[in-house]
Design a protein around this motif. Sequence first.
Motif, short mmCIF file in Angstrom:
data_model
loop_
_atom_site.label_atom_id
_atom_site.label_comp_id
_atom_site.label_asym_id
_atom_site.label_seq_id
_atom_site.Cartn_x
_atom_site.Cartn_y
_atom_site.Cartn_z
N ILE A 223 -0.01 -10.59 7.92
CA ILE A 223 -0.84 -11.49 8.73
C ILE A 223 -2.29 -11.07 8.67
O ILE A 223 -2.62 -9.99 8.17
CB ILE A 223 -0.36 -11.56 10.20
CG1 ILE A 223 -0.52 -10.20 10.87
CG2 ILE A 223 1.09 -12.02 10.26
CD1 ILE A 223 -0.28 -10.23 12.37
N TYR B 64 -7.65 -10.19 16.43
CA TYR B 64 -7.02 -11.46 16.78
C TYR B 64 -7.44 -12.02 18.13
O TYR B 64 -7.52 -13.23 18.31
CB TYR B 64 -5.49 -11.30 16.76
CG TYR B 64 -4.94 -11.71 15.43
CD1 TYR B 64 -4.75 -13.06 15.15
CD2 TYR B 64 -4.68 -10.78 14.46
CE1 TYR B 64 -4.27 -13.44 13.92
CE2 TYR B 64 -4.21 -11.15 13.23
CZ TYR B 64 -4.00 -12.49 12.97
OH TYR B 64 -3.54 -12.87 11.76
N HIS C 109 0.65 -17.82 10.06
CA HIS C 109 -0.37 -17.88 11.10
C HIS C 109 0.23 -17.98 12.49
O HIS C 109 -0.40 -17.65 13.48
CB HIS C 109 -1.33 -19.05 10.87
CG HIS C 109 -2.42 -18.71 9.91
ND1 HIS C 109 -3.36 -17.75 10.16
CD2 HIS C 109 -2.71 -19.19 8.69
CE1 HIS C 109 -4.20 -17.64 9.15
NE2 HIS C 109 -3.82 -18.51 8.22
N ASP C 110 1.47 -18.50 12.53
CA ASP C 110 2.10 -18.72 13.83
C ASP C 110 2.71 -17.40 14.32
O ASP C 110 3.70 -16.91 13.79
CB ASP C 110 3.20 -19.78 13.67
CG ASP C 110 3.81 -20.13 15.01
OD1 ASP C 110 3.82 -19.25 15.91
OD2 ASP C 110 4.29 -21.27 15.16
N MET C 111 2.10 -16.81 15.35
CA MET C 111 2.55 -15.51 15.83
C MET C 111 3.93 -15.55 16.45
O MET C 111 4.66 -14.57 16.42
CB MET C 111 1.53 -14.93 16.83
CG MET C 111 0.26 -14.46 16.16
SD MET C 111 0.59 -13.31 14.79
CE MET C 111 -0.28 -14.09 13.48
N ASP C 112 4.31 -16.71 17.02
CA ASP C 112 5.67 -16.82 17.57
C ASP C 112 6.69 -16.59 16.47
O ASP C 112 7.68 -15.88 16.64
CB ASP C 112 5.88 -18.22 18.18
CG ASP C 112 5.09 -18.37 19.47
OD1 ASP C 112 4.71 -17.30 20.04
OD2 ASP C 112 4.84 -19.51 19.89
N ARG D 202 1.58 -5.28 17.85
CA ARG D 202 1.13 -6.01 19.04
C ARG D 202 0.19 -5.19 19.91
O ARG D 202 -0.77 -5.70 20.47
CB ARG D 202 2.35 -6.39 19.87
CG ARG D 202 2.61 -7.85 19.92
CD ARG D 202 3.80 -8.05 20.79
NE ARG D 202 4.07 -9.45 20.97
CZ ARG D 202 5.24 -9.93 21.38
NH1 ARG D 202 6.23 -9.10 21.67
NH2 ARG D 202 5.41 -11.21 21.53
N VAL E 292 6.20 -15.05 13.60
CA VAL E 292 6.11 -13.68 13.09
C VAL E 292 6.83 -12.72 14.02
O VAL E 292 7.68 -11.93 13.60
CB VAL E 292 4.63 -13.27 12.93
CG1 VAL E 292 4.53 -11.78 12.59
CG2 VAL E 292 3.96 -14.12 11.87
N PHE E 293 6.52 -12.79 15.33
CA PHE E 293 7.11 -11.85 16.28
C PHE E 293 8.61 -12.04 16.40
O PHE E 293 9.35 -11.10 16.64
CB PHE E 293 6.43 -11.98 17.65
CG PHE E 293 4.99 -11.53 17.64
CD1 PHE E 293 4.59 -10.51 16.78
CD2 PHE E 293 4.05 -12.11 18.49
CE1 PHE E 293 3.27 -10.10 16.76
CE2 PHE E 293 2.74 -11.69 18.46
CZ PHE E 293 2.32 -10.69 17.60
N ILE F 44 5.42 -5.70 10.33
CA ILE F 44 4.22 -6.53 10.17
C ILE F 44 3.11 -5.69 9.54
O ILE F 44 2.94 -4.51 9.89
CB ILE F 44 3.73 -7.05 11.54
CG1 ILE F 44 4.83 -7.90 12.20
CG2 ILE F 44 2.46 -7.89 11.39
CD1 ILE F 44 4.48 -8.33 13.61
#
Lengths: 619, 257
Positions: B37, B244, B205-208, B235, B210-211, B217
Amino acid sequence: MSFYFAQFLTGLSSASSLFLVACGLSLIFGVTRVVNFAHGSFYMLGAYVAYSLVQVVPGSILGFWGSVLAAALIVALVGVLVEMLILKRIYNAPELYQLVATFGVVLLMQDAILLIFGGEDQFGPRAPGLDGVVRIFGEPIPEYDLLLIALGPIVLGVMWLLLNRTRWGILVRAATLDREMVAALGVNQSWLFTTVFFLGSFLAGLGGALQVPRVSINLLMDLSIIAEAFVVVVIGGMGSIPGAFIAALLIGELNAFGVLVLPQATIVLAFVVMAVVLVIRPYGLLGKAETLAHSAGQVELPIRPASTLAKSVAGLLLAGLVVMPFLAGEFAIVLATDVLIFALFAASLHFIMSNGGMVSFGHAAYFGLGAYGAAFVIKYAGGSMELALLAAPLMAAAGALVFGWFCVRLSGVYMAMLTLAAAQIVWSTAFQWQDLTGGDDGLLGIWPSEWAKSKTAYYYLALVLCGGGILAMRRMIFSPFGYTLRGGRDNPNRTESIGINLRHHQWAAFIVAGMFAGIAGGVYVFSKGSIFPDEAAIPRSVDALVMVLLGGVQTLSGPVVGAGVFRLLEDEISRLDYWRAILGAIIIAIVVIAPEGIAGFIKKIAIKAGFERNEEQSS
Amino acid sequence: MTAPVLSVRNLSKSFGGLQAVSDVSFDLAKGELLALIGPNGAGKTTCFNMLNGQLRADAGQVMLNGTSILGLSPRRVWRMGVGRTFQITATYASMTVRENVQMALISHHRRTWDIWRSASSLHVDEAMQLLKLVGMHEQAERAAAILAYGDLKRLELAIALAHAPELLLMDEPTAGMAPKERVRLMQLTADIVAERGISVLFTEHDMDVVFAHAHRIMVLNRGELIATGSVDEVRNDARVQEVYLGGGTLFEDQAHG
């Protein structure tokens, strides 16, 4: 030494003339993306109009220079008319449609000029005040040439000022880079395109008008200049005006000195240089890679094996072709043989063009190579017709092997231009290498073997070879090889990223298409008994494009239908006066009114009527 | 720990004066989902393009199972067992969904030079199995040109799986999709790769997304890796948060730089 300097100046003056024409062509292409075949016709028109204003109009009211300017203006207005009436309607069509439409304009203009100005070669007067010669290092240099030499840089300078110092110029440059963005910014594109056509055609007309004191004015000026202008524009980089200037200098000097070294190969030289430049710099000397994908036309639907209905129609057609000689007279048999030959020729173009996305503007090269290959076997090797018909595809495939290697390195318009150059190389070789090909007189007395002498026997031979070829290519279209080509057309990136060497497949397809065109050429030469360079010339290549277009680019049966209709039509109208104009008008009408072609149109009707399977329209 | 599937060392690339990627090193283990990311312009796509051969690296080393793949053409990288999906889907518009997958299979089985058999009848079962895997088997006979975007993404996944790759490179797999669909697609991908032991490197790009799915990461900023670790580690990393969330200075620098 002084002789070479004089030769250098001659080169410069022809470079200037070439630049005037190429500059307008490049400008028009850069902004509108139209490859304008009719540009050569505008040039020719400029010459005829200027000549008439000087010679024919009583008292020569305008004087020489006034006539030149007036001629350029008249041509510019004709250019605007063509743009507004025809091209405006097809800006969103694929390049091929535009190119073919502008070739329709070429045909129309040829007959219009013939009608208005007559078919005689004309010799214009010298330019007043510039009719003498100047001695430079003891060599006589025409004053008029010196004027032309100065004119090239002047026009370049004026163009630079126009493009860089005016609002209009900024819009033109912006449109050359990104048409959609310019439209999104609220610029009236329609107006912009029209003005570009005005200026481009003006320059072509000016270029033609200025030739009046230099060369004879005749009806062949259009195609000879357009081929050279294409070379200049492509070498310079399409859309780049400084590039066109450099390329014009290169070609002008190449011609001036090439004639001293290789007088037999002057026409070929320019095309060889172009091929070399494109291999080293795929977008020309000062050109840039296309940033935007060209309008690809409507999205194609997946291909399906023939439906029962289509199979029955094809079966009936075949049965009809088999029994035809028993029912029809000799004339019809000869005509049907012709149709078969051209159906194979068109199908071979269709194979790479619609299925492979490789548009060839010079497919006649392989038709011609096949025909000459067969003729050579008869003339020089004393071989039989059977051997000659074997040599035809081999010779054509060999040509496609060499030219294809260059061509598949490029894509889109650049590839199309390179195929055109390849065809011009073949044509000019056939034209200039008199000892081998008989030049313009052609090779005569090439007749079939005893068993195939009758028109009927030869018809069956053509039916087997051409029909077989068409079916073989059809089979290939459905094979993994054909699908790979189709995939390469749809999405080259995806093709490479599933491990396929696309270039190799395209090269092979190019060779296959060349081979089948060569068979068509071989069968053709024995049906006529002779072969002339015309069979490899631009109009023959355009014939193939028109046949494919007429039948329908996206329809598998298109080339067969197109060839049938085209040959029958040509046979009817070629007996009329001004048949070129009629053909031109028909071509334009097809492109503008029925871009899906005849077979595409029939298919659409069949789907509507429920005879053919319909694909989902959208979801 | 077993040897990594992909091992990247000191990968660098500059465009003119701009150092797009500098000295990037990382390992990717078998079966791992590794997210790459970073803000726009961080060098993610440049990294990707070097890994799959579209772009020549200035320096560095990329080993796939101990064999160097740096500098190979995309075609050869694919043959080595690397699948790729694109940020903007790349499919064959004029073919059916099934034929799209069949093309990848035809290439995998090295039958593209066949000029006789019907392409549409080759490897049908295999193609249908792959389509079933991504839930596209009911749409197998539709033209790819008329698919919804989310379905195109799933089709692309099936194409990328056709040669049973060991490594999948997915450039923004969920870009342009609705939030609900994003999660579904990534869950699907995660299930498939877990079952088959495929390693995945993806940018997102979507952190939801990714997490929820990444095992590990990596954060790229201005061409440099600034953090690598588990979801929680990244995080809570101060520099990542700066980039970020509160990263006013960094973004301002870019704007003025």
